[in-house]
Design a protein around this motif. Structure first.
Motif, PDB file in Angstrom:
ATOM      1  N   VAL A  20     -30.258  -2.302 -10.612  1.00  0.00           N
ATOM      2  CA  VAL A  20     -29.846  -1.634 -11.687  1.00  0.00           C
ATOM      3  C   VAL A  20     -28.639  -0.636 -10.208  1.00  0.00           C
ATOM      4  N   ASP A  21     -29.175  -0.765  -9.528  1.00  0.00           N
ATOM      5  CA  ASP A  21     -28.124  -0.175  -8.001  1.00  0.00           C
ATOM      6  C   ASP A  21     -27.097  -1.021  -7.908  1.00  0.00           C
ATOM      7  N   LEU A  22     -27.044  -2.036  -8.795  1.00  0.00           N
ATOM      8  CA  LEU A  22     -25.836  -3.078  -8.636  1.00  0.00           C
ATOM      9  C   LEU A  22     -24.805  -2.183  -9.540  1.00  0.00           C
ATOM     10  N   LEU A  25     -23.457   0.805  -9.080  1.00  0.00           N
ATOM     11  CA  LEU A  25     -22.130   1.147  -8.694  1.00  0.00           C
ATOM     12  C   LEU A  25     -21.205   0.229  -9.782  1.00  0.00           C
ATOM     13  N   ARG A  26     -20.840  -0.533 -10.023  1.00  0.00           N
ATOM     14  CA  ARG A  26     -20.585  -0.611 -11.383  1.00  0.00           C
ATOM     15  C   ARG A  26     -19.547  -0.329 -12.290  1.00  0.00           C
ATOM     16  N   ALA A  27     -20.876   1.064 -12.741  1.00  0.00           N
ATOM     17  CA  ALA A  27     -20.234   1.607 -13.573  1.00  0.00           C
ATOM     18  C   ALA A  27     -19.471   3.422 -12.883  1.00  0.00           C
ATOM     19  N   ILE A  61     -18.980  -4.529  -3.706  1.00  0.00           N
ATOM     20  CA  ILE A  61     -19.687  -5.310  -4.688  1.00  0.00           C
ATOM     21  C   ILE A  61     -19.041  -6.184  -5.825  1.00  0.00           C
ATOM     22  N   ALA A  62     -18.722  -7.402  -6.004  1.00  0.00           N
ATOM     23  CA  ALA A  62     -18.078  -7.683  -7.091  1.00  0.00           C
ATOM     24  C   ALA A  62     -18.369  -8.344  -8.401  1.00  0.00           C
ATOM     25  N   ASP A  63     -17.578  -8.216  -9.312  1.00  0.00           N
ATOM     26  CA  ASP A  63     -18.374  -8.161 -11.004  1.00  0.00           C
ATOM     27  C   ASP A  63     -18.858  -8.673 -10.968  1.00  0.00           C
TER      28      ASP A  63
END
Length: 148
Positions: A20-22, A25-27, A61-63
């Motif tokens: 969820v943290d990833l 961060l992506r959002a 963070i990678a997509d």
């Protein structure tokens, strides 16, 4: 709750939290493409400096890879452990992943760093309890079949 069940639950909840943290961060990174940090701060009820820190973390963070539920095999295993994908999906994705080759050891010593995207991600997921031995074996077997 007996100790092994409590430990398994702890691993599951940590995997869910990390995944969820990833996603968060992506959002945030995606939102910053069309909104200012002040706008994001207002929506999230945070300060602008806090949003700046979030976006700084998000840069590294990678997509997600197309057709995969993660940016790495380890993240795919985290999503499985966290309950976001099912057993068949994790096996399929770990088998299909385009793994990087194992790096060659340095000429001066035998030390090498596996890095993300190698089969080592799957081994690490197994060691951390994100997947079980049956998933590991099934993904490895299917991977060899797909190579042929």
């Amino acid at each position: 709750m007996e100790k092994p069940a409590a430990l398994a639950e702890l691993v599951r909840v940590k995997a869910r939290r990390d995944t969820v943290d990833l996603d968060y961060l992506r959002a945030a990174r995606a939102a910053a493409e069309n909104a200012s940090q002040r706008e994001i701060a207002r929506i999230l009820a945070l300060s602008q400096p806090a949003v700046n820190k979030i976006l700084a973390r998000a840069k590294g963070i990678a997509d997600l890879r197309p057709t995969f539920h993660g940016a790495t095999p380890f993240e795919i295993a985290q999503r499985y452990s966290g309950g976001f994908i099912d057993r068949a999906q994790v096996i399929d994705e770990l088998a299909r992943w385009p793994y990087l080759p194992k790096p060659k050891a340095d000429d001066f010593d035998d030390v090498w760093e596996p890095g993300e995207g190698t089969w080592y991600d799957v081994e690490e997921a197994l060691q951390q309890g994100l997947i079980d031995g049956e998933i590991y074996e099934a993904a490895q077997s299917r991977r060899h079949v797909l190579k042929q």
